[in-house]
Design a protein around this motif. Sequence first.
Motif, PDB file in Angstrom:
ATOM      1  N   VAL A   1      12.608  18.093  35.567  1.00 13.95           N
ATOM      2  CA  VAL A   1      13.248  19.402  35.676  1.00 13.95           C
ATOM      3  C   VAL A   1      13.903  19.512  37.047  1.00 13.95           C
ATOM      4  CG1 VAL A   1      12.918  21.896  35.552  1.00 13.95           C
ATOM      5  CG2 VAL A   1      11.515  20.366  34.145  1.00 13.95           C
ATOM      6  N   GLU A   2      15.166  19.983  37.099  1.00 12.83           N
ATOM      7  CA  GLU A   2      15.903  20.043  38.352  1.00 12.83           C
ATOM      8  C   GLU A   2      15.390  21.159  39.241  1.00 12.83           C
ATOM      9  OE1 GLU A   2      19.952  21.036  38.064  1.00 12.83           O
ATOM     10  OE2 GLU A   2      19.626  22.928  37.028  1.00 12.83           O
ATOM     11  N   ALA A   3      15.861  21.156  40.499  1.00  8.63           N
ATOM     12  CA  ALA A   3      15.335  22.062  41.519  1.00  8.63           C
ATOM     13  C   ALA A   3      15.588  23.523  41.184  1.00  8.63           C
ATOM     14  CB  ALA A   3      15.953  21.720  42.875  1.00  8.63           C
ATOM     15  N   ARG A   4      16.807  23.862  40.711  1.00  9.16           N
ATOM     16  CA  ARG A   4      17.104  25.277  40.450  1.00  9.16           C
ATOM     17  C   ARG A   4      16.272  25.818  39.299  1.00  9.16           C
ATOM     18  NH1 ARG A   4      21.048  28.227  42.446  1.00  9.16           N
ATOM     19  NH2 ARG A   4      22.242  26.431  43.158  1.00  9.16           N
ATOM     20  N   GLU A   5      16.039  24.978  38.296  1.00  9.25           N
ATOM     21  CA  GLU A   5      15.196  25.415  37.177  1.00  9.25           C
ATOM     22  C   GLU A   5      13.749  25.561  37.621  1.00  9.25           C
ATOM     23  OE1 GLU A   5      14.338  26.558  33.213  1.00  9.25           O
ATOM     24  OE2 GLU A   5      16.142  26.503  34.446  1.00  9.25           O
TER      25      GLU A   5
ATOM     26  N   LYS B   1      11.608  29.080  37.125  1.00 10.20           N
ATOM     27  CA  LYS B   1      10.444  29.242  36.263  1.00 10.20           C
ATOM     28  C   LYS B   1       9.108  29.033  36.975  1.00 10.20           C
ATOM     29  CE  LYS B   1      10.115  24.531  34.346  1.00 10.20           C
ATOM     30  NZ  LYS B   1      10.198  23.749  33.111  1.00 10.20           N
ATOM     31  N   ALA B   2       9.133  28.556  38.242  1.00  8.65           N
ATOM     32  CA  ALA B   2       7.871  28.323  38.950  1.00  8.65           C
ATOM     33  C   ALA B   2       7.836  28.999  40.315  1.00  8.65           C
ATOM     34  CB  ALA B   2       7.622  26.819  39.106  1.00  8.65           C
TER      35      ALA B   2
ATOM     36  N   ASN C   1       0.295  36.973  54.727  1.00  9.16           N
ATOM     37  CA  ASN C   1       1.155  37.146  55.891  1.00  9.16           C
ATOM     38  C   ASN C   1       2.562  36.602  55.648  1.00  9.16           C
ATOM     39  OD1 ASN C   1       1.827  37.838  58.537  1.00  9.16           O
ATOM     40  ND2 ASN C   1       1.207  35.850  59.332  1.00  9.16           N
ATOM     41  N   LYS C   2       2.654  35.484  54.933  1.00  9.64           N
ATOM     42  CA  LYS C   2       3.947  34.861  54.697  1.00  9.64           C
ATOM     43  C   LYS C   2       3.850  33.940  53.497  1.00  9.64           C
ATOM     44  CE  LYS C   2       5.229  31.856  57.771  1.00  9.64           C
ATOM     45  NZ  LYS C   2       5.700  31.256  59.039  1.00  9.64           N
ATOM     46  N   VAL C   3       4.938  33.856  52.719  1.00 11.50           N
ATOM     47  CA  VAL C   3       5.007  32.942  51.569  1.00 11.50           C
ATOM     48  C   VAL C   3       6.263  32.102  51.703  1.00 11.50           C
ATOM     49  CG1 VAL C   3       5.179  32.718  49.070  1.00 11.50           C
ATOM     50  CG2 VAL C   3       3.747  34.516  50.056  1.00 11.50           C
ATOM     51  N   ILE C   4       6.105  30.781  51.659  1.00 15.65           N
ATOM     52  CA  ILE C   4       7.228  29.841  51.732  1.00 15.65           C
ATOM     53  C   ILE C   4       7.165  28.945  50.503  1.00 15.65           C
ATOM     54  CG2 ILE C   4       8.295  27.957  53.025  1.00 15.65           C
ATOM     55  CD1 ILE C   4       7.007  29.088  55.532  1.00 15.65           C
ATOM     56  N   THR C   5       8.293  28.783  49.813  1.00 19.39           N
ATOM     57  CA  THR C   5       8.338  27.895  48.652  1.00 19.39           C
ATOM     58  C   THR C   5       9.420  26.846  48.856  1.00 19.39           C
ATOM     59  OG1 THR C   5       9.880  29.328  47.443  1.00 19.39           O
ATOM     60  CG2 THR C   5       7.521  29.680  47.074  1.00 19.39           C
ATOM     61  N   LEU C   6       9.140  25.644  48.387  1.00 18.61           N
ATOM     62  CA  LEU C   6      10.092  24.533  48.423  1.00 18.61           C
ATOM     63  C   LEU C   6      10.263  24.014  47.002  1.00 18.61           C
ATOM     64  CD1 LEU C   6       8.679  22.616  51.528  1.00 18.61           C
ATOM     65  CD2 LEU C   6      10.597  24.198  51.484  1.00 18.61           C
ATOM     66  N   SER C   7      11.465  24.179  46.464  1.00 20.07           N
ATOM     67  CA  SER C   7      11.750  23.753  45.092  1.00 20.07           C
ATOM     68  C   SER C   7      12.606  22.492  45.134  1.00 20.07           C
ATOM     69  CB  SER C   7      12.486  24.854  44.328  1.00 20.07           C
ATOM     70  OG  SER C   7      11.731  26.055  44.326  1.00 20.07           O
ATOM     71  N   GLU C   8      12.165  21.459  44.438  1.00 19.00           N
ATOM     72  CA  GLU C   8      12.912  20.221  44.335  1.00 19.00           C
ATOM     73  C   GLU C   8      12.743  19.673  42.932  1.00 19.00           C
ATOM     74  OE1 GLU C   8      11.247  17.223  46.962  1.00 19.00           O
ATOM     75  OE2 GLU C   8       9.446  18.434  47.159  1.00 19.00           O
ATOM     76  N   ASN C   9      13.376  18.581  42.655  1.00 20.42           N
ATOM     77  CA  ASN C   9      13.299  18.005  41.316  1.00 20.42           C
ATOM     78  C   ASN C   9      11.851  17.718  40.939  1.00 20.42           C
ATOM     79  OD1 ASN C   9      16.044  18.100  41.029  1.00 20.42           O
ATOM     80  ND2 ASN C   9      16.382  15.984  41.680  1.00 20.42           N
ATOM     81  N   SER C  10      11.427  18.281  39.846  1.00 19.66           N
ATOM     82  CA  SER C  10      10.114  18.035  39.236  1.00 19.66           C
ATOM     83  C   SER C  10       8.948  18.688  39.973  1.00 19.66           C
ATOM     84  CB  SER C  10       9.828  16.521  39.110  1.00 19.66           C
ATOM     85  OG  SER C  10      10.860  15.869  38.421  1.00 19.66           O
ATOM     86  N   ARG C  11       9.197  19.391  41.106  1.00 17.96           N
ATOM     87  CA  ARG C  11       8.057  19.883  41.870  1.00 17.96           C
ATOM     88  C   ARG C  11       8.403  21.152  42.640  1.00 17.96           C
ATOM     89  NH1 ARG C  11       5.341  16.086  46.429  1.00 17.96           N
ATOM     90  NH2 ARG C  11       7.424  16.338  47.339  1.00 17.96           N
TER      91      ARG C  11
END
Length: 1019
Positions: free
Chosen positions: A77-81, A85-86, A101-111
């Motif tokens: 699954v690609e990063a934008r998807e 959805k996650a 205090n803070k939330v950081i997300t890193l979206s990449e292919n498959s993860r």
Amino acid sequence: MLCPQLLSVFSKRKTMLINFRRSTMAEKRNWFSKPVSALCISIGALVASLFLIFNAQGGFNGTEDVSYMVTLRDYGVEAREMERKAAIPLEDALSSISGINKVITLSENSRVRAYAVFRRDKTNKHAYDAVREAAQRVYEIMPSSSQRPEIGSSNDSFIPVWIAAISGSPDGDYLEKVLKPALNSIEGVGEVEVSGSGIAEIIIIPDLKKIAALGLSPSAIASVLASNDGLYMGGRIQSGSREIPVIMDGRYPDLASLGNALIPISSGAAIKLKDIADLREEEREGEVLSRLDGKKTAVISIIPSSDANLGRLSRAIKVELAKFKNKFKNDYFEMNILSDRGAEEGSAFCSALIAALEASILVALASILLTRNKGSRSSGFVCAAAIPIVWIISAAMLSLFGFVPDRKLLAGLSVGIGTAADAAILCAEGFGNCRNAREGRKILSRLAPALVSGAATTIAALFPLAKFKLAEDISIIVLALGTVTMVSLIAALTVLPPLFLWDKKDDLSYSRTKSFPIINRIQRKGVRFFAFMIKSCIKNPLIFVLVALFITIMGIIVLIFSGADISASESRDSVYARVEFEGGFSKEEADKLLAFWVLDIKSNEGIKSVQTSARTGSSQILVNFDPLKIKSAEVRELLRSIKVPGGFLYIPETSMNERIWEITVSGDDDFRCRELAKKAASLCVPLPLVQETILNFKEGSPRLSLLPFRDKLAEEGLSFSGLADSVRRGVHGPVIYKRSGEKGEIDVRLKLSKEMTADDINHLPLAIRNQGYSWVQSLTSEYRDHELSLIRREDRRRTASFSIRTQPMDPRVVRDNVMEIIKGIELPPGYALEFDREAIKKAEILSGTGFLFILALFFCYIVIAAANESFSLPFLVLSVVPPSLAIPVSILSIVNISINASVACSLVAVSGMAVNASVLIAGEFRQFFVDKRFINQREFYNSLRNRLPCLLATTGTTLAGAIPFIFLRDGSNSFIRILSVVTLLGVGSSFIFALILVPSLICIFLNPKHTGKELLLGV
């Protein structure tokens, strides 16, 4: 007449006898006449302290924020998807937790990786459970192909602290399902990543033409298998007094049985799966290809949790791996540890421990030599014995409150033990000429104010640093310094006086300790030089005051121009680097290029091993080297000088000679954020202070998009979801269900082809009406663009950033230069451009140490004023502090050591120690200040001469306690080394200024209307 006189005489004698007996009994009850009791108490406290130290369990977690990391995977699954959805649902779920205090997300292919940062307080002790529940809720709404969430406590750094390579033929399933969970269960582990191997899975590849002719679709086959190969609970039935569970077990026993599974077809019959598909069990292709010195291997990396103790973590990993020793041996593969920051921490601890023992021995020897003529043979040995006892009791007290003895605690105790020895030396001097216990009580009452004020000034100077969070656990070192000072004070007021009075006689018939001729000559020369300095101070007091003022001003100028540098540390024997290739560059090609590049690196002397981990579009590199043959800075330059073909190498870690600053653009559209970041980065390149500019993002791999011909889909009776499902199964082959077996869960994937190209996609057959089939090419059109490689979100906003590398300097100077050159960039509404927030925050805190220094001096002033009943005497005492600290500041600047948090905190901590020398000098003149009368030369010289031996002894022991720590070589001990250097220079300078500046000021303030000549004549 005689009888009354006799009665009177007898009565008087009886009264005298009663008084004598009472005085004798009182003396026996006097604590000062009970050295055996004092010795027994000391030995008992020593044994109890050793017991506490060896049974310390820890429990102090520090004051930093706590962060947890959640990883969700859905392969293919690609990063934008993945963001849609996650990442976004996970942000919503985590943001609702109390104390976040803070939330950081890193979206990449498959993860997707999400970092939830919590404030450390009592309200979020159940934060882990809340994070786990939030991750589980998001996982339940994700597709069945997604993997279970991985949760761990982690810091927000992606740099592992423990890396090992596994050579041979390791079982990927064993590494992922047995070894990885075992390592994850260790306290202090945040994330465990296994690369270079994969877990077992079942692959089903159908014959496309057969299933199309039978009217079957891949999704229909997947649905039949998922619904028939499972284990379900049927409930419970009552059988007499027992409950019996009912289990519906429809699992296929093995792969052959799964091949015999019946698949219904449109004619009402069924066909076996093996007749229309190929089944096999194989190891999933890993996302990363790893090599060690060019040879393929599996690699395990561990990122620590936010509050991990690296030394304990390393030992725990070693203990856990020992359980798998037989497994490694039997399966003919071995583990080679490439990097272990915890072992480096342990090595640094051992170095600090040896230095602590050396410091204790040096202080003890200095005490014996400098107190040998204080009136008793045993005085020096009592001082020497008191040093390790005070040291051990202080460590035990800290252990009792949950502090495990580590190198920072050892440094605080050992650097402070030199100052703490001052109390024992003052007692040795005071009780040196004491003849009995009755006099001992009077002497102690005279010494007590000086002892209390000396300890109080040291603790008062440390108090402002108690909550200082910027330096490397400065609060622990400050607490250790304060504890050892307090314990030494208590010992000086309780158990030491009886021990000093052990061999005292009323007739003082003991002989003095034999002196050595060379020591006598040194003493005579020292006294002559001292007399010369005193005369010089009396003749020209203003010159010495102006010299001290000049040194102080120079120190202030150095501080102003040095700015506030953020301290950094580096590994002693390894360098971690990353290589970025073009988006979509295959990991196989990257692996080949790095294999040849490693040969060039290995050919250099001092390089021990090179480990590479290649993934699509990027790679990671770990270089181990011999620090005795090549320096870390040389390895860094070597890596940058040898170019990676088709790649860009950069080192994300700071070092002692390099700083990396991050500039972030935030907004709603990631594409716009990246364009603004690129423009800002290009403007920063010409800046003289910028050595390197790195974009923290890149263009993703080329993307092929298929658009449907909706009229043709309708004519053939197909839906776009069915078309998309067939293409996805052809290209990626997603997990159709998780099969439960004896070895746990195993993924079952349905894939239409082993390898597929763009042309193969166009010729994928699709079942249509009337048992015919069509091709994807006839139902879709295509266009090509680029996908996003990574989407970073912070506090629900998309961000893009770039980094710049500079020499060590104040981040505010870098910020001003960078923001000045990029101020012309027009930002759209809602977008923001920010220079390294954490660095600026630390710099502001570091600048606040000036206030802490003033606050420390204020507390010292209060203590000295209260102890001496004078408002003017404290100014005289504190006058030595600025020039004494200006000396180490200037010398550190000359040798190119920046004024960072470590130096600043050391200056504040040493300010209390620097006061002690002038306290001893000024204390002799307290009565003159009270009476406000002049001093003649004889009084002046005698007063200073009386304090010189004690001043030499106290200064010598303090310096002796700091000297061993200067020679520590481990990079992890940089703060301890700086603290020792500042202590040595600051306390040594305070001794000199106490001898020249304080007497000069006394001459000026107590004799304002008289010249030096008149003073010499004794006016």
